[in-house]
Design a protein around this motif. Structure first.
Motif, PDB file in Angstrom:
ATOM      1  N   TYR A 108      12.536   1.639  -4.558  1.00  0.00           N
ATOM      2  CA  TYR A 108      11.849   0.453  -4.951  1.00  0.00           C
ATOM      3  C   TYR A 108      12.419  -0.644  -4.586  1.00  0.00           C
ATOM      4  CZ  TYR A 108       9.500  -3.338  -7.241  1.00  0.00           C
ATOM      5  OH  TYR A 108       8.634  -4.260  -7.573  1.00  0.00           O
ATOM      6  N   PRO A 109      13.737  -0.916  -4.881  1.00  0.00           N
ATOM      7  CA  PRO A 109      14.464  -2.092  -4.451  1.00  0.00           C
ATOM      8  C   PRO A 109      14.313  -2.663  -2.738  1.00  0.00           C
ATOM      9  CG  PRO A 109      15.790  -0.781  -5.960  1.00  0.00           C
ATOM     10  CD  PRO A 109      14.644  -0.131  -5.549  1.00  0.00           C
ATOM     11  N   PHE A 110      14.270  -1.589  -2.059  1.00  0.00           N
ATOM     12  CA  PHE A 110      14.362  -1.711  -0.668  1.00  0.00           C
ATOM     13  C   PHE A 110      13.082  -2.347  -0.442  1.00  0.00           C
ATOM     14  CE2 PHE A 110      17.428   1.782  -1.179  1.00  0.00           C
ATOM     15  CZ  PHE A 110      18.384   1.149  -0.635  1.00  0.00           C
ATOM     16  N   PHE A 111      11.908  -2.176  -1.167  1.00  0.00           N
ATOM     17  CA  PHE A 111      10.612  -2.630  -0.770  1.00  0.00           C
ATOM     18  C   PHE A 111      10.147  -3.788  -1.334  1.00  0.00           C
ATOM     19  CE2 PHE A 111      10.778   1.735   0.776  1.00  0.00           C
ATOM     20  CZ  PHE A 111      10.292   1.372   2.137  1.00  0.00           C
ATOM     21  N   GLN A 112      11.067  -4.256  -2.525  1.00  0.00           N
ATOM     22  CA  GLN A 112      10.567  -5.322  -3.502  1.00  0.00           C
ATOM     23  C   GLN A 112       9.929  -6.593  -3.096  1.00  0.00           C
ATOM     24  OE1 GLN A 112      13.612  -6.143  -6.349  1.00  0.00           O
ATOM     25  NE2 GLN A 112      11.959  -7.195  -7.896  1.00  0.00           N
ATOM     26  N   LYS A 113      10.546  -6.948  -1.991  1.00  0.00           N
ATOM     27  CA  LYS A 113      10.384  -8.283  -1.557  1.00  0.00           C
ATOM     28  C   LYS A 113       9.012  -8.104  -0.647  1.00  0.00           C
ATOM     29  CE  LYS A 113      11.915  -9.554   2.684  1.00  0.00           C
ATOM     30  NZ  LYS A 113      12.787 -10.068   3.438  1.00  0.00           N
ATOM     31  N   TYR A 114       8.632  -7.274  -0.017  1.00  0.00           N
ATOM     32  CA  TYR A 114       7.482  -7.310   0.619  1.00  0.00           C
ATOM     33  C   TYR A 114       6.315  -6.723  -0.607  1.00  0.00           C
ATOM     34  CZ  TYR A 114      10.014  -6.945   4.988  1.00  0.00           C
ATOM     35  OH  TYR A 114      10.837  -7.329   6.064  1.00  0.00           O
ATOM     36  N   ILE A 152       0.765  -1.352  -0.097  1.00  0.00           N
ATOM     37  CA  ILE A 152      -0.048   0.070  -0.032  1.00  0.00           C
ATOM     38  C   ILE A 152       0.920   1.361  -0.047  1.00  0.00           C
ATOM     39  CG2 ILE A 152      -1.983   1.168   1.162  1.00  0.00           C
ATOM     40  CD1 ILE A 152      -2.588  -1.375  -0.050  1.00  0.00           C
ATOM     41  N   ALA A 153       1.785   1.240   0.782  1.00  0.00           N
ATOM     42  CA  ALA A 153       2.878   2.362   0.893  1.00  0.00           C
ATOM     43  C   ALA A 153       3.478   2.560  -0.559  1.00  0.00           C
ATOM     44  CB  ALA A 153       4.088   2.204   1.840  1.00  0.00           C
ATOM     45  N   LEU A 154       3.739   1.510  -1.255  1.00  0.00           N
ATOM     46  CA  LEU A 154       4.315   1.891  -2.608  1.00  0.00           C
ATOM     47  C   LEU A 154       3.436   2.438  -3.541  1.00  0.00           C
ATOM     48  CD1 LEU A 154       6.995  -0.936  -3.174  1.00  0.00           C
ATOM     49  CD2 LEU A 154       7.571   1.468  -3.191  1.00  0.00           C
ATOM     50  N   PHE A 155       2.261   1.951  -3.537  1.00  0.00           N
ATOM     51  CA  PHE A 155       1.143   2.367  -4.319  1.00  0.00           C
ATOM     52  C   PHE A 155       0.777   3.820  -4.238  1.00  0.00           C
ATOM     53  CE2 PHE A 155      -1.265  -2.015  -4.916  1.00  0.00           C
ATOM     54  CZ  PHE A 155      -0.507  -2.164  -6.164  1.00  0.00           C
ATOM     55  N   LEU A 156       0.777   4.195  -2.815  1.00  0.00           N
ATOM     56  CA  LEU A 156       0.488   5.775  -2.540  1.00  0.00           C
ATOM     57  C   LEU A 156       1.803   6.544  -2.839  1.00  0.00           C
ATOM     58  CD1 LEU A 156      -1.285   5.080   0.888  1.00  0.00           C
ATOM     59  CD2 LEU A 156      -2.149   6.037  -1.032  1.00  0.00           C
ATOM     60  N   THR A 157       2.925   5.980  -2.596  1.00  0.00           N
ATOM     61  CA  THR A 157       4.366   6.714  -2.977  1.00  0.00           C
ATOM     62  C   THR A 157       4.365   7.067  -4.505  1.00  0.00           C
ATOM     63  OG1 THR A 157       5.350   5.899  -1.059  1.00  0.00           O
ATOM     64  CG2 THR A 157       6.574   6.733  -2.779  1.00  0.00           C
ATOM     65  N   PHE A 158       4.232   5.959  -5.295  1.00  0.00           N
ATOM     66  CA  PHE A 158       4.209   6.235  -6.667  1.00  0.00           C
ATOM     67  C   PHE A 158       2.940   7.058  -7.154  1.00  0.00           C
ATOM     68  CE2 PHE A 158       5.869   1.568  -7.238  1.00  0.00           C
ATOM     69  CZ  PHE A 158       7.226   2.021  -6.979  1.00  0.00           C
ATOM     70  N   GLY A 159       2.064   7.007  -6.695  1.00  0.00           N
ATOM     71  CA  GLY A 159       0.990   7.776  -6.808  1.00  0.00           C
ATOM     72  C   GLY A 159       1.114   9.423  -6.423  1.00  0.00           C
ATOM     73  N   TYR A 160       1.601   9.758  -5.501  1.00  0.00           N
ATOM     74  CA  TYR A 160       1.853  10.947  -4.896  1.00  0.00           C
ATOM     75  C   TYR A 160       3.102  11.729  -5.632  1.00  0.00           C
ATOM     76  CZ  TYR A 160      -1.463  11.225  -1.023  1.00  0.00           C
ATOM     77  OH  TYR A 160      -2.688  10.910  -0.259  1.00  0.00           O
ATOM     78  N   TRP A 161       4.113  10.889  -5.729  1.00  0.00           N
ATOM     79  CA  TRP A 161       5.396  11.390  -6.404  1.00  0.00           C
ATOM     80  C   TRP A 161       5.376  11.641  -7.758  1.00  0.00           C
ATOM     81  CZ3 TRP A 161       9.872  12.998  -4.217  1.00  0.00           C
ATOM     82  CH2 TRP A 161      10.694  13.211  -5.169  1.00  0.00           C
ATOM     83  N   ASN A 162       4.194  10.966  -8.606  1.00  0.00           N
ATOM     84  CA  ASN A 162       4.178  11.188  -9.965  1.00  0.00           C
ATOM     85  C   ASN A 162       3.008  12.037 -10.382  1.00  0.00           C
ATOM     86  OD1 ASN A 162       6.260   9.428 -10.914  1.00  0.00           O
ATOM     87  ND2 ASN A 162       5.108   7.714 -10.433  1.00  0.00           N
ATOM     88  N   ASP A 163       2.289  12.669  -9.266  1.00  0.00           N
ATOM     89  CA  ASP A 163       1.279  13.314  -9.562  1.00  0.00           C
ATOM     90  C   ASP A 163       1.329  14.660  -9.856  1.00  0.00           C
ATOM     91  OD1 ASP A 163      -1.825  13.647  -9.462  1.00  0.00           O
ATOM     92  OD2 ASP A 163      -1.197  15.231  -7.634  1.00  0.00           O
ATOM     93  N   TRP A 164       0.689  15.326 -10.816  1.00  0.00           N
ATOM     94  CA  TRP A 164       0.791  16.724 -11.200  1.00  0.00           C
ATOM     95  C   TRP A 164      -0.759  17.196 -11.522  1.00  0.00           C
ATOM     96  CZ3 TRP A 164      -1.635  17.395 -15.953  1.00  0.00           C
ATOM     97  CH2 TRP A 164      -1.810  16.196 -16.670  1.00  0.00           C
ATOM     98  N   PHE A 165      -1.631  16.369 -11.703  1.00  0.00           N
ATOM     99  CA  PHE A 165      -2.846  16.683 -12.086  1.00  0.00           C
ATOM    100  C   PHE A 165      -3.783  17.390 -10.941  1.00  0.00           C
ATOM    101  CE2 PHE A 165      -7.311  15.713 -13.012  1.00  0.00           C
ATOM    102  CZ  PHE A 165      -7.757  16.149 -14.010  1.00  0.00           C
ATOM    103  N   GLN A 166      -3.436  17.046  -9.706  1.00  0.00           N
ATOM    104  CA  GLN A 166      -4.116  17.865  -8.817  1.00  0.00           C
ATOM    105  C   GLN A 166      -3.630  19.272  -8.701  1.00  0.00           C
ATOM    106  OE1 GLN A 166      -6.336  16.137  -6.994  1.00  0.00           O
ATOM    107  NE2 GLN A 166      -5.887  14.140  -8.459  1.00  0.00           N
TER     108      GLN A 166
END
Length: 308
Positions: free
Chosen positions: A290-296, A211-225
Motif C-alpha cells: 500500500y505505501p508504494f501506491f498511497q500518493k496515487y 482501481i488497481a488497489l481496489f481490485l488487489t484488496f478485493g482479490y487478495w482478501n477474497d475467500w467467498f468465491q
C-alpha cells in the motif's frame, strides 16, 4: 491589487483551522489509526503465544508464555502454504490486470460525449450498484452456463468489474481529459483506441493506481468465491485455506472416528496460534504494497469522489 490581497487574506482566514479543531482532528485520526493497528498487533501476539497459555487464560496482550510453535507448524506445512500463496498471487495479479483493463476501457467509452449509446450503457452499469440478481442466479450462471466451477477463472471473473470502479473511471476521464485534446488527436488521424492508449492512459496514473488497489484488496482478501465454486483443495487460495482451517480444524480435532495418528497430530497442533499466524502471513504482503501506491491512490480517489 489591494482588493485582491484583501480577498486572498479573507479567503485564507476562512480556510484556517483553529488550534482546538486541529487538536480534535489529530485525536480522531490517532484513535482511528489505533483501531486499525491494535487488532493486527493483537493477532501477532496471539500467534506467538503458547497454546497452553491460550487455553488457560484466553487471549491476552501479554501472555504468560511465548512460543513460535505456530510458525514452526506452518513451516512444516510449507508446501501447502506456498501452493495456496501462489494461487493467491496468481489470482490477484491476473484479476487486477484484467480488471484495470476492462474497467478503464468501459469508463473511457462512457466518458465520451459523442458516444451514441452513452446514456443506455451508463444506466446498465449503474443498475447493479442499486440491486443485482442475487447469489443464486450468479451461481447458476457461473456454474451452468459459463462452467467455471473448480476453475481458476471462478476466482477471477466474478470480481473483475465493479460498477463503482467504472463510474470512478468515467468521472476521471470526463474531468481530466479535455475534449479539445481528443478532437486534436482525431484530426491527426488517431483512432479511439490509439487515443486511449497514448493519451488517456499516460494521464491517468492516479486513476489506475486507485482501481488497481481496489481490485488487489478485493482479490487478495477474497475467500467467498472459493467457498462457492471451488471444491478442489489444490485451487484454494491462502484466504480460502485459512477459512477452511477455521471451519474444520476443531471438528477434526474432536472427531473420535479419526485414526490415532491423525488424532494425535490434531491434538498437538497449535490450533489458535496457527490460525493467527496464517492471518499474519495474509496481512503482511498486502500491507507492504500500500505505501508504494498511497500518493496515487489518494489523488485518484479524491478526483473521482469530489468531481463525481
Amino acid at each position: 491589487m489591494g482588493k485582491n490581497k484583501e480577498a486572498e487574506n479573507s479567503a485564507s482566514r476562512l480556510n484556517m483551522i483553529s488550534g482546538k479543531t486541529n487538536a480534535f482532528f489529530n485525536i480522531v485520526f490517532i484513535v482511528v489509526a489505533l483501531m486499525c493497528i491494535i487488532p493486527v498487533v493483537f493477532i501477532f501476539i496471539i500467534s506467538i503465544s503458547s497454546e497452553q497459555s491460550i487455553k488457560m487464560n484466553g487471549y491476552r496482550f501479554i501472555p504468560e508464555a511465548f512460543s513460535i510453535d505456530s510458525y514452526l507448524f506452518l513451516f512444516r506445512e510449507g508446501e501447502t502454504i506456498i501452493h495456496a500463496l501462489g494461487i493467491s498471487i496468481l489470482v490477484t495479479v491476473v484479476g487486477t490486470a484484467l480488471g484495470v483493463a476492462l474497467t478503464t476501457l468501459m469508463g473511457y467509452v462512457l466518458s465520451r460525449s459523442d458516444y451514441k449509446l452513452k446514456g443506455f450503457c451508463t444506466m446498465i452499469v449503474f443498475i447493479p450498484m442499486i440491486f443485482n440478481g442475487g447469489m443464486i442466479s450468479s451461481y447458476v450462471v457461473n456454474t451452468q452456463f459459463m462452467h467455471l466451477k473448480d476453475s481458476m477463472w471462478a476466482l477471477i471473473l466474478p470480481l473483475c468489474v465493479s460498477s463503482f470502479n467504472v463510474i470512478i473511471c468515467k468521472t476521471f476521464f470526463k474531468t481530466n481529459i479535455p475534449d479539445s485534446v481528443i478532437e486534436s488527436a482525431q484530426i491527426d488521424g488517431a483512432s479511439q483506441l490509439t487515443i486511449f492508449g497514448k493519451i488517456a492512459i499516460p494521464l491517468s496514473k492516479p486513476l489506475i493506481a486507485t482501481i488497481a488497489l481496489f481490485l488487489t484488496f478485493g482479490y487478495w482478501n477474497d475467500w467467498f468465491q472459493s467457498s462457492l465454486y471451488i471444491t478442489n483443495t489444490k485451487l484454494f487460495s491462502l484466504q480460502a485455506l485459512l477459512d477452511h482451517v477455521q471451519r474444520n480444524i476443531q471438528m477434526m480435532a474432536n472427531n473420535p472416528t479419526l485414526g490415532v495418528t491423525m488424532q494425535q497430530y490434531m491434538n498437538s497442533m497449535p490450533k489458535e496460534g496457527a490460525r493467527m499466524a496464517m492471518a499474519i502471513i495474509i496481512i503482511v504482503p498486502i500491507a507492504c504494497t500500500y505505501p508504494f501506491f498511497q500518493k496515487y491512490f489518494i489523488s485518484g480517489l479524491t478526483v473521482g469522489a469530489v468531481k463525481g
